[in-house]
Write an enzyme that holds these catalytic residues in place. Structure first.
Site, mmCIF file in Angstrom:
data_model
loop_
_atom_site.group_PDB
_atom_site.id
_atom_site.type_symbol
_atom_site.label_atom_id
_atom_site.label_comp_id
_atom_site.label_asym_id
_atom_site.label_seq_id
_atom_site.Cartn_x
_atom_site.Cartn_y
_atom_site.Cartn_z
ATOM 1 N N GLU A 49 -85.498 44.453 -27.072
ATOM 2 C CA GLU A 49 -84.478 44.255 -28.103
ATOM 3 C C GLU A 49 -84.801 44.850 -29.467
ATOM 4 O O GLU A 49 -83.915 45.410 -30.115
ATOM 5 C CB GLU A 49 -84.183 42.751 -28.257
ATOM 6 C CG GLU A 49 -83.357 42.150 -27.131
ATOM 7 C CD GLU A 49 -84.169 41.663 -25.959
ATOM 8 O OE1 GLU A 49 -85.368 42.001 -25.878
ATOM 9 O OE2 GLU A 49 -83.621 40.954 -25.105
ATOM 10 N N GLY B 62 -82.137 40.843 -21.749
ATOM 11 C CA GLY B 62 -81.588 39.621 -21.141
ATOM 12 C C GLY B 62 -81.896 39.510 -19.655
ATOM 13 O O GLY B 62 -81.947 38.404 -19.104
#
Ligand code: COA
Length: 261
Positions: free
Chosen positions: A135, A112
């Protein structure tokens, strides 16, 4: 340290620097930090005389290590869904902010953290920066626009290579792939970004807003439609005081004094 202290806000000339300040967690994005960022952006839209925003990380070691994985561990699925909505909303707020937003990256920009940098208009990296959408190694996928914005920025093949391998790349590689537009020595990062802000400050703020909008709204649209968007954005500056001031200042051989109107 959290709440308001997780985000430092500092005026530097006509720019505002927003510093992610959770050094104990590599500036990871807690819920409180995401909310603080969104609130600050909403406030800054109305700030007079502003010409740019800078997003950076405290302590220089990390820009941002992505979502706060310790906080995530304690979240229910519904809480995670609402966090994703907030984080996705933050990236859209950055993208829609009516002035250039610069990511000043040093250390890690992961998950993020990289996704919020990808929502910025300009990315300047220190030589030490390490970037990645990590991720899939956590069994998840980028959930704040990374799959879409990286593909738009660098092309589908590069985006797939980086996302599917979760590879961390250094600043030089990020520059070569077009993920960042400039790399500077670590000690020069702040000054380089201040100089970039100075360049932006020489422009009319209304022109900056409309130029950003024209590029963003037109991108990916058929050319005729995109050119119509550019024309619509031009129309906004055409009727502005700033446009008249720019012409007058040129004729009078002086620096313009723009008021963003
Ligand atoms: N969420 C919560 N805490 C995090 C974090 C995250 N995403 N990333 C790092 N931290 C914490 C570490 O747990 C550590 O806390 P501790 O001292 O209580 O153990 C502290 O931040 C410092 O991290 P550390 O790994 O010791 O520092 P480092 O300089 O060696 O490495 C990173 C920094 C960011 C490269 C490394 O922590 C890392 O790879 N983090 C995971 C990032 C990631 O995969 N993000 C994707 C999320 S989708």
């Amino acid at each position: 340290m959290d709440g308001n202290t997780c985000l430092l806000v500092e005026r530097q000339g006509s720019a505002v620097w927003l510093t992610l300040h959770r050094p104990q967690a590599a500036n990871a994005l807690s819920r409180a930090l995401v909310v603080a960022l969104r609130q600050e952006l909403a406030k800054l839209i109305a700030e007079p005389g502003l010409t740019a925003l800078v997003l950076t990380g405290a302590a220089g070691k990390a820009f941002c290590a992505g979502a706060d994985l310790k906080e995530r561990l304690a979240m229910t699925l519904d809480e995670t869904r609402s966090f994703l909505d907030e984080l996705g909303g933050l990236t859209c707020d950055i993208e829609a902010f009516p002035l250039p937003v610069i990511a000043a990256l040093s250390g890690a920009a992961l998950g993020g953290g990289l996704e919020i940098a990808l929502a910025c208009d300009l990315r300047v990296a220190a030589e030490s920066a390490s970037l990645g959408l990590s991720e899939v190694r956590l069994g998840i996928i980028p959930g704040a626009g990374g799959t879409q914005r990286l593909a738009r920025l660098c092309g589908v093949a590069t985006a797939k290579e980086l996302i599917l391998t979760a590879r961390r790349i250094d600043a030089a590689t990020a520059l070569a792939l077009g993920v960042v537009s400039r790399v500077v020595p670590d000690v020069d990062l702040r000054d380089a970004v201040i100089r970039l802000c100075d360049e932006l400050a020489a422009a009319g703020p209304l022109a900056l807003a409309q130029a950003k909008l024209a590029v963003d709204e037109g991108f990916g649209k058929p050319l005729g439609e995109a050119l119509a968007i550019e024309r619509r954005c031009y129309e906004v500056v055409l009727g502005s005081d700033d446009r008249n001031e720019g012409l007058r200042a040129f004729a009078e051989k002086r620096a313009p004094r723009y008021r963003g109107k």
